[in-house]
Write a protein that holds these residues in place. Structure first.
Motif, mmCIF file in Angstrom:
data_model
loop_
_atom_site.group_PDB
_atom_site.id
_atom_site.type_symbol
_atom_site.label_atom_id
_atom_site.label_comp_id
_atom_site.label_asym_id
_atom_site.label_seq_id
_atom_site.Cartn_x
_atom_site.Cartn_y
_atom_site.Cartn_z
ATOM 1 N N UNK A 55 0.848 -1.186 0.000
ATOM 2 C CA UNK A 55 0.000 0.000 0.000
ATOM 3 C C UNK A 55 0.886 1.239 0.000
ATOM 4 N N UNK A 56 0.651 2.116 -0.944
ATOM 5 C CA UNK A 56 1.451 3.333 -1.077
ATOM 6 C C UNK A 56 1.353 4.187 0.195
ATOM 7 N N UNK A 57 0.164 4.263 0.781
ATOM 8 C CA UNK A 57 -0.023 5.056 2.005
ATOM 9 C C UNK A 57 0.811 4.484 3.157
ATOM 10 N N UNK A 58 0.913 3.161 3.224
ATOM 11 C CA UNK A 58 1.695 2.516 4.274
ATOM 12 C C UNK A 58 3.192 2.793 4.069
ATOM 13 N N UNK A 59 3.640 2.757 2.817
ATOM 14 C CA UNK A 59 5.040 3.053 2.492
ATOM 15 C C UNK A 59 5.367 4.495 2.870
ATOM 16 N N UNK A 60 4.500 5.418 2.500
ATOM 17 C CA UNK A 60 4.738 6.838 2.802
ATOM 18 C C UNK A 60 4.727 7.098 4.297
ATOM 19 N N UNK A 61 3.859 6.406 5.041
ATOM 20 C CA UNK A 61 3.827 6.568 6.502
ATOM 21 C C UNK A 61 5.134 6.066 7.122
ATOM 22 N N UNK A 62 5.652 4.944 6.626
ATOM 23 C CA UNK A 62 6.917 4.408 7.126
ATOM 24 C C UNK A 62 8.064 5.366 6.816
ATOM 25 N N UNK A 63 8.056 5.951 5.625
ATOM 26 C CA UNK A 63 9.095 6.917 5.259
ATOM 27 C C UNK A 63 9.049 8.152 6.149
ATOM 28 N N UNK A 64 7.847 8.642 6.449
ATOM 29 C CA UNK A 64 7.719 9.801 7.356
ATOM 30 C C UNK A 64 8.239 9.461 8.746
ATOM 31 N N UNK A 65 7.927 8.257 9.211
ATOM 32 C CA UNK A 65 8.379 7.817 10.533
ATOM 33 C C UNK A 65 9.906 7.747 10.573
ATOM 34 N N UNK A 66 10.513 7.223 9.507
ATOM 35 C CA UNK A 66 11.973 7.141 9.433
ATOM 36 C C UNK A 66 12.593 8.529 9.420
ATOM 37 N N UNK A 67 12.011 9.452 8.648
ATOM 38 C CA UNK A 67 12.537 10.811 8.584
ATOM 39 C C UNK A 67 12.488 11.482 9.946
ATOM 40 N N UNK A 68 11.415 11.275 10.680
ATOM 41 C CA UNK A 68 11.286 11.847 12.021
ATOM 42 C C UNK A 68 12.348 11.277 12.947
ATOM 43 N N UNK A 69 12.541 9.961 12.872
ATOM 44 C CA UNK A 69 13.531 9.296 13.725
ATOM 45 C C UNK A 69 14.941 9.772 13.382
ATOM 46 N N UNK A 70 15.237 9.923 12.098
ATOM 47 C CA UNK A 70 16.554 10.398 11.673
ATOM 48 C C UNK A 70 16.778 11.825 12.161
ATOM 49 N N UNK A 71 15.743 12.669 12.074
ATOM 50 C CA UNK A 71 15.854 14.046 12.550
ATOM 51 C C UNK A 71 16.141 14.111 14.032
ATOM 52 N N UNK A 72 15.467 13.253 14.817
ATOM 53 C CA UNK A 72 15.698 13.242 16.267
ATOM 54 C C UNK A 72 17.107 12.765 16.586
ATOM 55 N N UNK A 73 17.575 11.733 15.863
ATOM 56 C CA UNK A 73 18.933 11.234 16.099
ATOM 57 C C UNK A 73 19.970 12.293 15.751
ATOM 58 N N UNK A 74 19.733 13.029 14.682
ATOM 59 C CA UNK A 74 20.658 14.090 14.286
ATOM 60 C C UNK A 74 20.721 15.173 15.359
ATOM 61 N N UNK A 75 19.570 15.541 15.913
ATOM 62 C CA UNK A 75 19.538 16.543 16.987
ATOM 63 C C UNK A 75 20.327 16.068 18.203
ATOM 64 N N UNK A 76 20.176 14.789 18.554
ATOM 65 C CA UNK A 76 20.911 14.240 19.697
ATOM 66 C C UNK A 76 22.410 14.260 19.445
ATOM 67 N N UNK A 77 22.823 13.905 18.239
ATOM 68 C CA UNK A 77 24.243 13.917 17.906
ATOM 69 C C UNK A 77 24.813 15.330 17.949
ATOM 70 N N UNK A 78 24.053 16.292 17.450
ATOM 71 C CA UNK A 78 24.509 17.675 17.471
ATOM 72 C C UNK A 78 24.617 18.188 18.903
#
Length: 90
Positions: A55-78
């Motif tokens: 499902x395209x909607x499921x793929x896009x939701x997973x991608x958004x979740x990954x982007x959020x997680x990557x952003x939080x990890x980047x903030x922690x590293x900084x």
């Protein structure tokens, strides 16, 4: 249209994504998608005959979740980098 080929509607293509499309989108191999090594274990495969779709909607939701997680990890590293810089300056 050649005999034996079925024309897909635009609604179908907008709703589902094929393994090859997902592999190209994520820059991985199709075998990585099939073996569920690329994070696809979080997605529900849908079998349509011999074809596998997601499902395209499921793929896009997973991608958004990954982007959020990557952003939080980047903030922690900084933040950790700033703390270590402060400790070196002291």
């Amino acid at each position: 249209m050649s005999p034996g080929r079925v024309k897909k509607s635009k609604g179908f293509e907008q709703r589902y994504i094929s393994v090859s499309e997902l592999a190209a989108r994520w820059s991985v191999s199709a075998s990585g998608i099939y073996s569920r090594k690329c994070g696809t274990s979080a997605l529900t495969p849908i079998r349509l005959g011999r074809a596998v779709r997601f499902l395209r909607a499921e793929v896009e939701a997973l991608e958004r979740k990954r982007e959020t997680r990557i952003g939080k990890n980047l903030e922690l590293l900084q933040a950790a980098d700033r703390v270590s810089d402060d400790q070196l300056a002291a």
